[in-house]
Design an enzyme around this catalytic site. Structure first.
Site, PDB file in Angstrom:
ATOM      1  N   ASP A 262      -2.736  -6.430   6.208  1.00 20.45           N
ATOM      2  CA  ASP A 262      -1.840  -5.588   5.418  1.00 20.45           C
ATOM      3  C   ASP A 262      -1.518  -6.205   4.065  1.00 20.45           C
ATOM      4  O   ASP A 262      -1.180  -7.390   3.975  1.00 20.45           O
ATOM      5  CB  ASP A 262      -0.539  -5.364   6.207  1.00 20.45           C
ATOM      6  N   GLU A 299      -6.355  -4.867   3.073  1.00 23.34           N
ATOM      7  CA  GLU A 299      -5.734  -3.802   2.278  1.00 23.34           C
ATOM      8  C   GLU A 299      -5.199  -4.462   1.022  1.00 23.34           C
ATOM      9  O   GLU A 299      -4.435  -5.423   1.095  1.00 23.34           O
ATOM     10  CB  GLU A 299      -4.591  -3.124   3.022  1.00 23.34           C
ATOM     11  N   ASP A 324      -8.201   1.982  -2.647  1.00 24.67           N
ATOM     12  CA  ASP A 324      -7.153   2.932  -3.014  1.00 24.67           C
ATOM     13  C   ASP A 324      -7.640   3.908  -4.075  1.00 24.67           C
ATOM     14  O   ASP A 324      -7.247   5.069  -4.095  1.00 24.67           O
ATOM     15  CB  ASP A 324      -5.922   2.189  -3.547  1.00 24.67           C
ATOM     16  N   ASP A 325      -8.512   3.432  -4.963  1.00 27.81           N
ATOM     17  CA  ASP A 325      -9.003   4.295  -6.038  1.00 27.81           C
ATOM     18  C   ASP A 325      -9.703   5.531  -5.480  1.00 27.81           C
ATOM     19  O   ASP A 325      -9.587   6.627  -6.037  1.00 27.81           O
ATOM     20  CB  ASP A 325      -9.968   3.534  -6.948  1.00 27.81           C
ATOM     21  N   HIS A 328      -6.951   7.898  -4.265  1.00 30.15           N
ATOM     22  CA  HIS A 328      -6.187   8.475  -5.372  1.00 30.15           C
ATOM     23  C   HIS A 328      -7.024   9.490  -6.152  1.00 30.15           C
ATOM     24  O   HIS A 328      -6.510  10.525  -6.582  1.00 30.15           O
ATOM     25  CB  HIS A 328      -5.696   7.373  -6.305  1.00 30.15           C
ATOM     26  N   GLY A 396       2.861   8.802   4.862  1.00 31.60           N
ATOM     27  CA  GLY A 396       4.201   8.417   5.283  1.00 31.60           C
ATOM     28  C   GLY A 396       5.118   7.971   4.165  1.00 31.60           C
ATOM     29  O   GLY A 396       6.347   8.011   4.303  1.00 31.60           O
TER      30      GLY A 396
END
Length: 614
Positions: A262, A299, A324-325, A328, A396
């Site tokens: 994480d 991550e 993440d890109d 997104h 979330g």
């Protein structure tokens, strides 16, 4: 050389239980056996470790450590907190469990189709057994790996898992240590790997007694959770060892296949050898000992290929990282959202770039971050990037926990599925997305400290300030917030939801069976995009037959010309507009040729494969 020392309570059938704890400032440490109030003095060893062997102590024995004849605390390396985070620890025996997975062969990254789930909300029971009962459904879908959100013991009975305070203790309300082992056994029997989400960047606030034992935290850095864990300050060798032993335990004692680490950007370490490299080296040692392969997946929001580059090239050597890109780029394009970090995204060319390279921001200036950001991932194999259109964080951490099913049309949900499952990367689904689950996935806790509960409520509201979301944030402490987040499994009685799930099944089956998708290669990927029509062309030409996907990411029919660079003749193999997938049907040609113009239905995915073996 790293300090590597087993810590906690280790039971061996013919020897008893060896207790080891790190408490460098203590003058005396004792084990207090709670079942008979027996006190066992520990002997001090080098670097502030304390140890003693109790021959008569076995699994299930409840114990605490007593520091300087004064303070009693649970074991920081406890493997079982059967009575919660504030009470005694319990000894766990790992030798008597009946493992049946000796023939299990770990799956390589390129074969993983990951399904992220939260134990408490995935089933009505909210337990490991509840997952076991649903494994046939996941196998039927085509899933090859489940990723469990953290199961480390947290306060109360409901939590995302990121407030865990005993990293090595399996949450009792989920089924405890044996429950997790039963789940891993069952998964391996079903041909499904297990990825476990672990948190090495912070511990939760309630039940966190680490500071009573030693300098586990440092004032060198500020973090969103308070003091940073001590990975590079005085005494940090032993803090690093604490978490390294945790990782080795999951692999060795629970047969976990991979760890998802994480938010590694919050593991603050400026030493010559970063903790993550140290961890990977120790995992390599375990692999050699046991003859197994284990994966570490990071991550990170850094877009830094050092995480996954080989050590000989100055990297940390991790197997993969989340992109993440990718999320997104897909989310902003499909929803039109432009607030918060989505302000950096929303262009079709960005989706093209992330498909070709792995990152959008690879040394570009980020308006949201107000700085140049990221590194070039072009040379890294596609399998090293885990991609999704939804995950626990991105759903979330919305104020109302809306899934994509609430934000885009049914037809566009199928486009999102195709972008993930037909990408060259390692795909990940978030529980319920495969049938368009309508229930939200909200943030929930069950703390007992009223001041802490208020702080959590306030903190959540502040997090939402960067976004333009309307409404009132649900109360994280309310049990109703938790109940609302449970899956409904509507595909069992709703035809559109069943048809969406069938579409996911078809894409997953194709990904496994088509050679060009089963062994995807970024260097043999051809991507082109028309920002005027919002049509994306995606061609996998690594192995024959080639796969040609046409995405119409607009709400109007669009004309598209079949590219000439790769292949000359194509036949239709799948369309999201087919009636069996909940579509309205279309007049798409069964065969097309290079240069031919066709009309793509609105919000659709159309899939061809080469008609001639090339």
């Amino acid at each position: 050389m790293s300090i590597t020392r087993e810590i906690g309570a280790h039971y061996t059938p013919d020897k008893g239980t060896l207790f080891t704890v790190w408490a460098p400032a203590a003058a005396q440490v004792d084990v207090v056996l709670k079942d008979n109030d027996k006190i066992i003095p520990l002997q001090r060893e080098a670097f502030g470790y304390w140890t003693a062997l109790s021959e008569e102590t076995g699994p299930g024995t409840r114990y605490t450590y007593r520091l300087d004849d004064d303070m009693e605390r649970p074991d920081p390396a406890s493997q079982h907190q059967s009575d919660g985070v504030h009470e005694a620890s319990a000894v766990v025996g790992h030798t008597d469990f009946n493992w049946t997975d000796k023939n299990w062969k770990p799956l390589p990254l390129e074969q993983l189709i990951i399904y992220e789930l939260h134990v408490g909300t995935f089933s009505e029971e909210g337990t490991f057994q509840g997952i076991i009962d649903k494994l046939p459904e996941l196998a039927d879908l085509g899933i090859t790996a489940i990723e469990l959100m953290p199961v480390a013991q947290f306060p109360g009975s409901r939590n995302w898992g990121y407030d865990g305070v005993y990293p090595s203790a399996v949450q009792e309300s989920y089924g405890g240590p044996d429950g997790l082992k039963e789940l891993v056994n069952a998964c391996h029997a079903a041909g499904i790997a297990v990825v476990l989400d672990v948190v090495y960047n912070h511990l939760g606030p309630e039940g966190n007694y680490l500071n009573d034992f030693g300098p586990y935290f440092t004032d060198k850095y500020n973090t969103p959770w308070g003091k940073a864990l001590n990975f590079d300050d005085a005494h940090s060798d032993h803090v690093r060892n604490f978490f390294i032993q945790n990782a080795l335990m999951w692999f060795r004692d629970y047969h976990i296949d991979a760890l998802r680490l994480d938010a590694v950007h919050a593991i603050l370490d400026t030493g010559a050898k970063h903790f993550l490299q140290d961890l990977q080296e120790q995992v390599h040692h375990l692999e050699k000992q046991l003859g197994h392969t284990y994966l570490l997946i990071a991550e990170s929001d850094l877009n830094d290929v050092r995480l996954i580059n080989p050590m000989e090239k100055g990297g940390y050597g991790l197997a993969a990282q989340w992109s993440d890109d990718f999320h997104h780029a897909v989310h902003a394009l499909l929803t039109g959202e432009t607030s918060g970090y989505y302000s950096d995204f929303g262009k079709l060319e960005q989706l093209q770039k992330v498909l070709e390279h792995g990152f959008v921001y690879d040394g570009l200036y980020s308006e949201h971050r107000k700085r140049t950001f990221g590194s070039d991932a072009t040379a890294n194999p596609a399998r090293q990037f885990v991609v999704c259109s939804q995950n626990h964080d991105q759903v979330g951490n919305r104020m109302l926990g809306e899934r994509l099913s609430k934000l885009i049309s049914y037809d566009m949900l199928k486009v999102a599925a195709g972008l993930v499952l037909l990408s060259p990367f390692t795909p990940m689904l978030f529980m319920g997305e495969e049938y368009g689950e309508a229930n939200p996935f909200l943030y929930f806790v069950s703390h007992s400290d009223k001041e802490l509960v208020e702080a959590v409520r306030k903190g959540r509201k502040e997090e939402f300030s960067a976004f333009s979301w309307q409404g009132e944030a649900p109360d994280p402490q309310s049990e109703e917030t938790f109940r609302q987040s449970k899956l409904q499994r509507t595909y069992e009685h709703s035809e559109p939801h069943r048809q969406l799930r069938e579409f996911y099944k078809a894409l997953i089956k194709l990904r496994k069976s088509a050679p060009a998708l089963a062994r995807p290669d970024k260097t043999r990927l051809h991507v082109s995009a028309d920002s005027h029509t919002h049509v994306l062309h995606l061609i996998h030409s690594g192995e024959s037959p080639y796969i040609y996907a046409l995405f119409n990411i607009s709400n109007q029919p669009q004309k598209a010309s079949i590219v000439k660079e790769v292949g000359s003749a194509w036949k239709l193999v799948l369309s999201s507009t087919e009636n069996r997938y909940g579509g309205a049907g279309s007049d798409l040609p069964q065969e097309i040729n290079a240069g031919q113009e066709i009309t793509l239905p609105a919000a659709s995915l159309t899939l061809f494969q080469s008609n001639i073996i090339l």
